[in-house]
Design a protein around this motif. Sequence first.
Motif, short mmCIF file in Angstrom:
data_model
loop_
_atom_site.label_atom_id
_atom_site.label_comp_id
_atom_site.label_asym_id
_atom_site.label_seq_id
_atom_site.Cartn_x
_atom_site.Cartn_y
_atom_site.Cartn_z
N LYS A 106 -37.71 -56.37 27.90
CA LYS A 106 -36.87 -57.26 27.10
C LYS A 106 -37.62 -58.43 26.48
CE LYS A 106 -34.98 -59.89 31.02
NZ LYS A 106 -33.74 -60.21 31.73
N PHE A 107 -38.91 -58.63 26.86
CA PHE A 107 -39.68 -59.72 26.24
C PHE A 107 -40.99 -59.23 25.63
CE2 PHE A 107 -37.28 -62.09 29.61
CZ PHE A 107 -36.42 -62.73 28.74
N LEU A 108 -41.09 -57.94 25.35
CA LEU A 108 -42.32 -57.43 24.73
C LEU A 108 -42.50 -58.04 23.34
CD1 LEU A 108 -42.26 -53.70 25.86
CD2 LEU A 108 -43.97 -55.40 26.46
N PRO A 109 -43.76 -58.22 22.90
CA PRO A 109 -44.02 -58.97 21.67
C PRO A 109 -43.84 -58.19 20.37
CG PRO A 109 -46.08 -58.36 22.73
CD PRO A 109 -45.00 -57.93 23.66
N VAL A 110 -43.39 -56.94 20.46
CA VAL A 110 -43.11 -56.11 19.27
C VAL A 110 -41.66 -55.66 19.37
CG1 VAL A 110 -43.65 -53.90 18.15
CG2 VAL A 110 -45.50 -55.34 19.03
N PRO A 111 -40.91 -55.65 18.26
CA PRO A 111 -39.50 -55.23 18.35
C PRO A 111 -39.37 -53.81 18.92
CG PRO A 111 -39.97 -56.20 16.20
CD PRO A 111 -41.29 -56.05 16.89
N ILE A 112 -38.43 -53.65 19.85
CA ILE A 112 -38.14 -52.34 20.45
C ILE A 112 -36.70 -51.98 20.07
CG2 ILE A 112 -38.11 -50.97 22.57
CD1 ILE A 112 -40.78 -52.40 22.17
N ALA A 113 -36.55 -50.86 19.37
CA ALA A 113 -35.21 -50.43 18.93
C ALA A 113 -34.76 -49.23 19.76
CB ALA A 113 -35.23 -50.06 17.46
N PHE A 114 -33.53 -49.33 20.26
CA PHE A 114 -32.94 -48.19 20.96
C PHE A 114 -31.56 -47.95 20.36
CE2 PHE A 114 -30.60 -46.51 24.83
CZ PHE A 114 -31.09 -45.21 24.69
N GLY A 115 -31.49 -46.97 19.47
CA GLY A 115 -30.23 -46.65 18.81
C GLY A 115 -29.82 -47.73 17.81
N LYS A 116 -28.55 -47.72 17.47
CA LYS A 116 -28.01 -48.65 16.47
C LYS A 116 -27.00 -49.60 17.13
CE LYS A 116 -30.16 -46.74 12.96
NZ LYS A 116 -31.22 -47.47 12.21
N LYS A 117 -26.84 -50.77 16.55
CA LYS A 117 -25.78 -51.66 17.00
C LYS A 117 -24.44 -51.03 16.69
CE LYS A 117 -28.04 -56.11 17.06
NZ LYS A 117 -28.09 -57.47 16.53
N THR A 118 -23.45 -51.33 17.51
CA THR A 118 -22.12 -50.73 17.32
C THR A 118 -21.11 -51.79 16.91
OG1 THR A 118 -21.58 -51.01 19.65
CG2 THR A 118 -22.58 -48.91 19.01
N GLU A 119 -20.02 -51.33 16.34
CA GLU A 119 -18.92 -52.24 16.02
C GLU A 119 -17.60 -51.52 16.29
OE1 GLU A 119 -19.34 -53.26 11.91
OE2 GLU A 119 -18.54 -51.35 11.18
N TRP A 120 -16.56 -52.30 16.44
CA TRP A 120 -15.23 -51.74 16.74
C TRP A 120 -14.56 -51.35 15.42
CZ3 TRP A 120 -13.60 -50.19 21.29
CH2 TRP A 120 -12.25 -49.88 21.46
N LYS A 121 -14.23 -50.05 15.28
CA LYS A 121 -13.62 -49.58 14.03
C LYS A 121 -12.64 -48.45 14.34
CE LYS A 121 -15.08 -48.53 9.32
NZ LYS A 121 -16.23 -48.20 8.45
N ASP A 122 -11.43 -48.59 13.78
CA ASP A 122 -10.39 -47.56 13.97
C ASP A 122 -10.19 -47.22 15.45
OD1 ASP A 122 -10.10 -47.46 11.21
OD2 ASP A 122 -11.64 -45.89 11.02
N GLY A 123 -10.18 -48.26 16.28
CA GLY A 123 -9.86 -48.05 17.70
C GLY A 123 -11.00 -47.52 18.54
N LYS A 124 -12.23 -47.50 18.02
CA LYS A 124 -13.36 -47.04 18.84
C LYS A 124 -14.66 -47.68 18.38
CE LYS A 124 -14.01 -42.83 16.09
NZ LYS A 124 -14.12 -41.38 16.13
N GLN A 125 -15.65 -47.62 19.25
CA GLN A 125 -16.97 -48.16 18.94
C GLN A 125 -17.74 -47.15 18.08
OE1 GLN A 125 -16.74 -51.72 20.19
NE2 GLN A 125 -18.88 -51.16 20.19
N VAL A 126 -18.25 -47.60 16.95
CA VAL A 126 -19.04 -46.70 16.08
C VAL A 126 -20.37 -47.37 15.74
CG1 VAL A 126 -17.02 -45.58 15.05
CG2 VAL A 126 -17.94 -47.64 13.99
N ASP A 127 -21.39 -46.53 15.48
CA ASP A 127 -22.71 -47.05 15.12
C ASP A 127 -22.69 -47.69 13.74
OD1 ASP A 127 -23.72 -46.19 17.49
OD2 ASP A 127 -24.76 -44.42 16.69
N THR A 128 -23.50 -48.76 13.60
CA THR A 128 -23.72 -49.35 12.28
C THR A 128 -25.11 -48.90 11.79
OG1 THR A 128 -24.79 -51.33 13.17
CG2 THR A 128 -22.38 -51.38 12.98
N ASP A 129 -25.55 -49.40 10.66
CA ASP A 129 -26.89 -49.06 10.15
C ASP A 129 -27.98 -49.97 10.74
OD1 ASP A 129 -25.83 -47.09 8.55
OD2 ASP A 129 -25.49 -48.46 6.85
N GLU A 130 -27.56 -51.00 11.49
CA GLU A 130 -28.53 -51.98 11.98
C GLU A 130 -29.14 -51.53 13.31
OE1 GLU A 130 -28.64 -56.73 13.24
OE2 GLU A 130 -26.78 -55.85 12.49
N ASP A 131 -30.50 -51.63 13.40
CA ASP A 131 -31.18 -51.27 14.63
C ASP A 131 -30.70 -52.12 15.80
OD1 ASP A 131 -32.80 -49.28 13.60
OD2 ASP A 131 -34.43 -50.65 13.07
N ASN A 132 -30.60 -51.49 16.96
CA ASN A 132 -30.28 -52.23 18.19
C ASN A 132 -31.59 -52.68 18.84
OD1 ASN A 132 -28.92 -53.23 20.46
ND2 ASN A 132 -29.17 -51.29 21.54
#
Length: 684
Positions: A194-220
């Motif tokens: 969690k503190f490594l000096p290079v960005p680490i992406a695992f999947g996409k950030k999610t948002e609440w849409k139509d009653g469920k969590q869905v992926d966005t285009d933004e890296d997590n």
Amino acid sequence: MQKGNIGVTTENIFPVIKKFLYSDHEIFLREMVSNAVDATQKMKTLADRGDFKGELGDLTVRIALDEKKGTLTISDRGIGMTEEEIDKYINQIAFSGVTDFLDKYKDNANQIIGHFGLGFYSSFMVSKKVEIVTRSYKEDAKAVKWSCDGSPEFTIEDAEREDRGSDIILYIDDDCKEYLEKAQIEQLLQKYCKFLPVPIAFGKKTEWKDGKQVDTDEDNIINNVEPLWTKTPSTLKDEDYKNFYRALYPMQFDEPLFWIHLNVDYPFNLTGILYFPRIKSNLDIQRNKIQLYCNQVFVTDQVEGIVPEFLTLLHGVIDSPDIPLNVSRSYLQSDRDVKKISTYITKKVADRLNSIFKEDRKQYEEKWDDLKIFINYGMLSQEDFYDRAKDFYLMKDVDGKYFTLDEYKTLIKDDQTDKDGNLIYLYATDKEEQYSYIEAARQKGYSILLMDGQLDTPSVSMFEQKLEKSRFTRVDADIVERLIVKEDAPKNELDATQSDNLSEAFRSQIPKLEKAEFIVEVQSLGEQNQPVVITQSEYMRRMKDMSRYQQGMSFYASMPDSYNLILNADHPLVKRVLDDETKAVSEALKPIESEIRGQQARVEVLRQEQNKKKYDEITQEEKDELAASEKALNEQKEKKNTIIADYAKGNKVVHQLIDLALLQNGMLKGAALDAFLKRSVELI
């Protein structure tokens, strides 16, 4: 296509890795991601030096799961590898002497990996097959694919990869399927990366849409590439440190007392932030809250050996490239750099506490009750810390006033020095329970310390050793006249028989309390003092308290509590009991006391005669005669005690005085308390 065997001196390399790294197999992800970050950092360095002229572009390291294929992939856009470099760095393991290896490293996965450069091979702890698809940053480099199924055999072949960098594809083994679960990978990334000096992406950030969590285009992005300890302290505000504390310990609801920002580059490299949390009791529950990093890679939170023992109560982060990833207890105990780090941290903490004390004593006093447990622990466990801390250690009296050791010594030396020149420090552990004892001492003009902390009992013994001609006495350890003996006690005017009979009247009526013994004595304390006082030996109580902290003292813990019940021969109520007792039983006791005196004289004569002889010169007849006389004496004493007890049983004043003394010490409970209440109403 190239085929070959990995350069090891044993066919058993993979079973060894599987078997002996298995208990720590989760660290494979730390090793894989760390390698990807290293490759990315090298790419940045080449660009900074001008050795790479192209665009760096997005340097994010990406972690991807494919549950259907059963793969976990770690991808980077770092320097990549050529076929020759794969052969050099992956195929040729500098590894020999498997027997020594097994004996030396079988218990410590971190040590194996760090010691042998086997970081990449930790992937085989959880994989049945591993593939590397890589392309070097060098011009005209071709992409290659390396593949190995966990045997010493590997293949290298041409591959397709448009960009520089590497994909490490792990085909997760059937018995490690938990590493195909998103939640498990998220947890491990949070722990190790969690503190490594290079960005680490695992999947996409999610948002609440139509009653469920869905992926966005933004890296997590799971990590903070510039954690607070890497920044210059002068650029940071208090709120920055508090926010970082909340990020480190989301379940810690209290704010820290204060913090120390570590930043040293000689004689070793060390950065970090140590927080003083609020601790009032339980020492152990707070341990293992300091996280150790090596170049922002999480190593361990078992920091004993690096941080002095008393500071394992602190929270925070230490980062040092001088502590390698192959951290082990035996290594830490012997490494000179680690010992220097421990000494440095102790000094830094002491300097920080001292500066707060000098710069803002009021704030320091406000935090003292929370701080004291750290400082007591440090002074008890580390000699050099005592020498530093004695200047900013505070003593608190029952009125809430604070004093340094020197200030308090000056305050009490005139009134609290006994006839032998010892300075007597009086203390209480509970203001409410010991209230009447505190008040009696106050009336004498004495100052009383409040020592109600978890480590105050062992600290008392430490101060007695450190402070010259000083003794600590709990305020209820004796009657107030004997807490600080300035002259010989006044003589008791009662004769021996009167004292014995009075003592027996009270002794016979003390209720039986579990694990408690009472010694009754008669003293002249003056008419104004209490008729009956209960005290507890300072030595025995302290030994019992210490047995909770020190091994080998359980003997004291199993002993009953020993109390003194002191009768004030000068008090009108005690005199009344004695007069009443004398009238009631003197006639019945006369013949018995006469018999006792005769038997005592006979026993004394027989003992003197036998003491003149060696044991084997004493005849059986002489032994029997002494035993018969002692038995007759004891029978007469028991007869006397029975008469006194029968009298005392009906004397309500005796019971009332005993119960009042017990009540004052919180020892009157249950049926005895109920009887006291009813008797009190009758007497009123």
